[in-house]
Enzyme design. Structure first.
Site: not given
Ligand code: NAP
Length: 288
Positions: A132, A71
């Site tokens: 975040a 991305k």
């Molecule tokens: P990302 O950039 O990897 O961010 C992950 C986030 O989750 C970070 O804020 C991370 O915190 C937090 N996190 C991970 N494990 C954790 C834990 N054990 N305890 C507390 N916080 C935790 O991922 P992303 O792309 O933003 O995606 C995040 C979620 O959104 C995923 O579940 C993804 O499937 C979903 N999503 C859905 C859509 C949709 O269209 N519905 C689109 C995009 C994403 P830290 O900063 O502390 O690591």
């Protein structure tokens, strides 16, 4: 499927992509609107990205979605990038316009569209965004653009929450932004209208976890969990027990795809709601 020479080809690139729902969503869409297009998914390693983009140009692939890990790195291969994607520093949709590759990001657009379809307004509201990462960035920026009053970023790693909250303040000075940890010790919970979970907590395989507890919030709270697998997360389960209105991530997933289609096909879909509902019905067979 009717295979002939009149198909426009669209696709997804990422790694891994095996479990992606994008081919189901996009091919269902083409079937519903009667377009003779096809959407494929390709597993692309980082070292091959430049070659793949070159081949796409040669083959006149009309557009493609981009997912992790490309991305950000895709941006150096594009001829221009939309303002929204520039602010986010990430592209998830590329349009091939007469050989020029233009990058967009439809995550925030899809999120806002899903709120519109649920009849949830955000203007002047106070929103608590959990997380975040990439999704939290796209969603917070789109909420700020839409005129929310206040955004609180709450994240496990506090430094990342601070960076995102400061970015919102810088780009949208009229929006108040704050940050905290997931313990929410400094947050006035009763003032929050909407919570959006953008952490991966609650996703398979950790389906029994919730990123926060739900004590102390107002009774009109709306909870939007952008996770779509499982369809009903632990957070949503806790919210429903309290009688809160909940929305799951399938809606955003489908809407960001439909927003990509509007960019590629250059038409406004007047049957958006009907088509969205039909795709959601199909997807629910695939996602428990
Ligand atoms: P990302 O950039 O990897 O961010 C992950 C986030 O989750 C970070 O804020 C991370 O915190 C937090 N996190 C991970 N494990 C954790 C834990 N054990 N305890 C507390 N916080 C935790 O991922 P992303 O792309 O933003 O995606 C995040 C979620 O959104 C995923 O579940 C993804 O499937 C979903 N999503 C859905 C859509 C949709 O269209 N519905 C689109 C995009 C994403 P830290 O900063 O502390 O690591």
């Amino acid at each position: 499927m009717d295979i002939n020479f009149n198909k426009d080809v669209y696709c997804l690139i990422g790694n891994p992509i095996a479990k992606s729902l994008s081919p189901i969503i996009n091919n269902s869409y083409y079937k519903i609107i009667g377009k003779n297009n096809i959407y494929l998914a390709f597993n692309v390693k980082e070292k091959d990205l430049a070659d793949v983009i070159n081949v796409f140009k040669i083959l006149n692939i009309k557009g493609f979605n981009v997912t992790l890990p490309h991305k950000i790195s895709i941006m150096e291969h594009l001829d221009s990038i939309s303002d929204e994607a520039k602010i986010l520093g990430a592209v998830n949709t590329v349009k091939n316009k007469n050989g020029r590759l233009i990058g967009y990001n439809t995550d925030g657009m899809g999120f806002l569209k899903s709120l519109e379809l649920e009849d949830v307004g955000v203007k002047d509201k106070t929103v608590l965004v959990l997380g975040a990462g990439g999704a939290a960035n796209a969603i917070s920026i789109s909420l700020a653009k839409e005129g929310v009053k206040k955004i609180i970023i709450s994240n496990r790693t506090l430094s990342k929450a601070k960076i995102l909250a400061e970015k919102i303040s810088r780009k949208f000075p009229k929006v108040t932004s704050e940050y905290d940890s997931l313990k929410l010790k400094n947050v006035r919970k009763e003032k929050i209208d909407i919570i959006v979970n953008c952490t991966s907590v609650g996703m398979h395989p950790n389906i029994d976890e919730s990123p926060i507890n739900l004590h102390g919030f107002s009774e009109n709270l709306i909870i939007y969990d952008i996770i779509y697998k499982p369809r009903r997360t632990k957070l949503m389960e806790l919210a429903e027990k309290k009688g809160y209105y909940t929305i799951n991530g399938l809606s955003m997933l489908i809407n960001q795809a439909l927003c990509s289609q509007e960019i590629w096909l250059e038409v406004e879909d007047y049957n958006f709601l009907k088509n969205y509902k039909e795709i959601k019905r199909i997807l629910e067979i695939y996602v428990e």
